[in-house]
Design a protein around this motif. Structure first.
Motif, PDB file in Angstrom:
ATOM      1  N   ILE A   8       1.060  -1.361   0.121  1.00  0.00           N
ATOM      2  CA  ILE A   8       0.042  -0.120   0.005  1.00  0.00           C
ATOM      3  C   ILE A   8       0.858   1.301   0.138  1.00  0.00           C
ATOM      4  N   VAL A   9       0.682   2.089  -0.951  1.00  0.00           N
ATOM      5  CA  VAL A   9       1.496   3.326  -0.858  1.00  0.00           C
ATOM      6  C   VAL A   9       0.563   4.533  -1.081  1.00  0.00           C
ATOM      7  N   CYS A  10       1.275   5.822  -0.892  1.00  0.00           N
ATOM      8  CA  CYS A  10       0.319   6.823  -0.853  1.00  0.00           C
ATOM      9  C   CYS A  10       0.368   7.292  -2.346  1.00  0.00           C
ATOM     10  N   SER A  11      -0.789   7.550  -2.846  1.00  0.00           N
ATOM     11  CA  SER A  11      -1.012   8.044  -4.334  1.00  0.00           C
ATOM     12  C   SER A  11      -0.533   9.328  -4.612  1.00  0.00           C
ATOM     13  N   ARG A  12       0.018  10.069  -3.546  1.00  0.00           N
ATOM     14  CA  ARG A  12       0.714  11.095  -4.043  1.00  0.00           C
ATOM     15  C   ARG A  12       2.144  11.287  -3.586  1.00  0.00           C
ATOM     16  N   CYS A  13       2.438  10.853  -2.487  1.00  0.00           N
ATOM     17  CA  CYS A  13       3.889  10.874  -2.346  1.00  0.00           C
ATOM     18  C   CYS A  13       4.799   9.774  -2.528  1.00  0.00           C
ATOM     19  N   GLN A  14       3.988   8.640  -2.775  1.00  0.00           N
ATOM     20  CA  GLN A  14       4.382   7.148  -3.075  1.00  0.00           C
ATOM     21  C   GLN A  14       5.381   6.429  -1.942  1.00  0.00           C
ATOM     22  N   TRP A  15       5.091   7.267  -0.573  1.00  0.00           N
ATOM     23  CA  TRP A  15       5.529   6.298   0.637  1.00  0.00           C
ATOM     24  C   TRP A  15       4.638   5.145   0.929  1.00  0.00           C
ATOM     25  N   PRO A  16       5.194   4.221   1.174  1.00  0.00           N
ATOM     26  CA  PRO A  16       4.372   2.847   1.816  1.00  0.00           C
ATOM     27  C   PRO A  16       3.697   3.244   3.025  1.00  0.00           C
ATOM     28  N   MET A  17       2.517   2.942   3.078  1.00  0.00           N
ATOM     29  CA  MET A  17       1.682   3.171   4.158  1.00  0.00           C
ATOM     30  C   MET A  17       1.378   1.814   4.868  1.00  0.00           C
ATOM     31  N   ARG A  29      -0.654  14.785   5.963  1.00  0.00           N
ATOM     32  CA  ARG A  29      -1.019  15.747   4.676  1.00  0.00           C
ATOM     33  C   ARG A  29       0.184  16.584   4.485  1.00  0.00           C
ATOM     34  N   MET A  30       0.582  17.315   5.505  1.00  0.00           N
ATOM     35  CA  MET A  30       1.651  18.127   5.501  1.00  0.00           C
ATOM     36  C   MET A  30       2.941  17.673   4.939  1.00  0.00           C
TER      37      MET A  30
END
Length: 273
Positions: A8-17, A29-30
């Motif tokens: 699972i990765v953030c759709s914006r920053c591409q960091w795994p969540m 968010r920030m």
């Protein structure tokens, strides 16, 4: 607060969540905007990534621009930096984070002293969530509570947005509320070393002042003569306490260095589920 993988990765920053919901969290968010704008994407190897501890510190630092009242609370919290600065590894880690924040992420408003303080505050005050899967700061409650090896309160369950404590025994009016910083089932020898290393003080609670540990002898090895080995502690006239690497039998007065014994015992404790 579950294990992070690349599934699972953030759709914006591409960091795994750890979940889809986490990418929509106000806390993310920030930092998400900053990470996405600078194109910083981590790699996960064997379920670990060295950048995530930096995000923990970054979240604290972002309060400086997003929540002045929250940052004011952070500034008043203890960091024990005078003691921590003596560790070359910590100094190296602070330098890495300062470079990451200032140069790689372009956050030139973050000063070295801010990084030092945020790191120290987390090390001194953070509460583990879900057996170390996360950390939280409760600056107006738990963060100002003292440690005691015979604490009178304990968490009811894993903290979330709030933390709930319950009394472990009857508490007298005016009595200080205390919690346990480590696991109370560890030996007193292990607890003292951990507290001195992490929180920079020598515990002098009721249990630690009593060499029998309130009559339990819980942390004491037994001598062949039937007595118990207690730490050979010297108290100077100034009140300064010196812990020698020797233990003395309460019965035959034999002295022994039990460091290796405690290391083996601590190793066995860590193997328990």
């Amino acid at each position: 607060l579950t294990k992070v993988t690349s599934d699972i990765v953030c759709s914006r920053c591409q960091w795994p969540m750890c979940s889809v919901e986490c990418q929509e969290s106000p806390r993310h968010r920030m930092e998400c905007e900053i990470l996405a704008s600078r194109g910083l994407v981590p790699s996960i190897q064997n379920g670990r990534c060295g950048l995530y501890p930096c995000i923990t510190v970054l979240r604290v630092l972002l309060l400086k621009v997003s929540d002045p009242q929250g940052w004011a609370l952070i500034q008043r919290m203890m960091d024990h930096w005078q003691e921590r600065r003596e560790d070359p590894k910590i100094q190296g880690g602070i330098k890495v984070m300062e470079t990451l924040f200032n140069q790689r992420l372009g956050l030139d408003w973050i000063e070295k002293e801010d990084v030092e303080h945020a790191y120290g505050v987390l090390k001194t005050n953070a509460v583990d969530l879900k057996d170390g899967c996360g950390q939280a700061l409760f600056p107006q409650s738990v963060c100002i509570m003292s440690h005691s090896c015979s604490a009178n309160t304990e968490p009811v369950k894993n903290p979330t947005e709030k933390i709930s404590l319950r009394a472990k025994r009857k508490i007298k009016k005016g009595e200080e509320l205390t919690i346990f910083y480590t696991d109370f089932l560890e030996s007193r020898h292990s607890i003292r070393k951990k507290i001195l290393s992490e929180w920079k003080f020598l515990c002098q609670c009721e249990r630690c002042r009593d060499r029998t540990e309130l009559g339990s002898n819980f942390s004491s090895f037994k001598c062949a003569c039937g007595g118990y080995f207690y730490e050979d502690i010297e108290v100077a006239a100034s009140g300064q306490i010196t812990i020698n690497n020797l233990w003395i039998c309460s019965k035959c007065k034999k002295k022994s260095n039990l460091d290796e014994n405690y290391k083996r015992a601590d190793g066995l404790w860590e193997m328990l589920p």
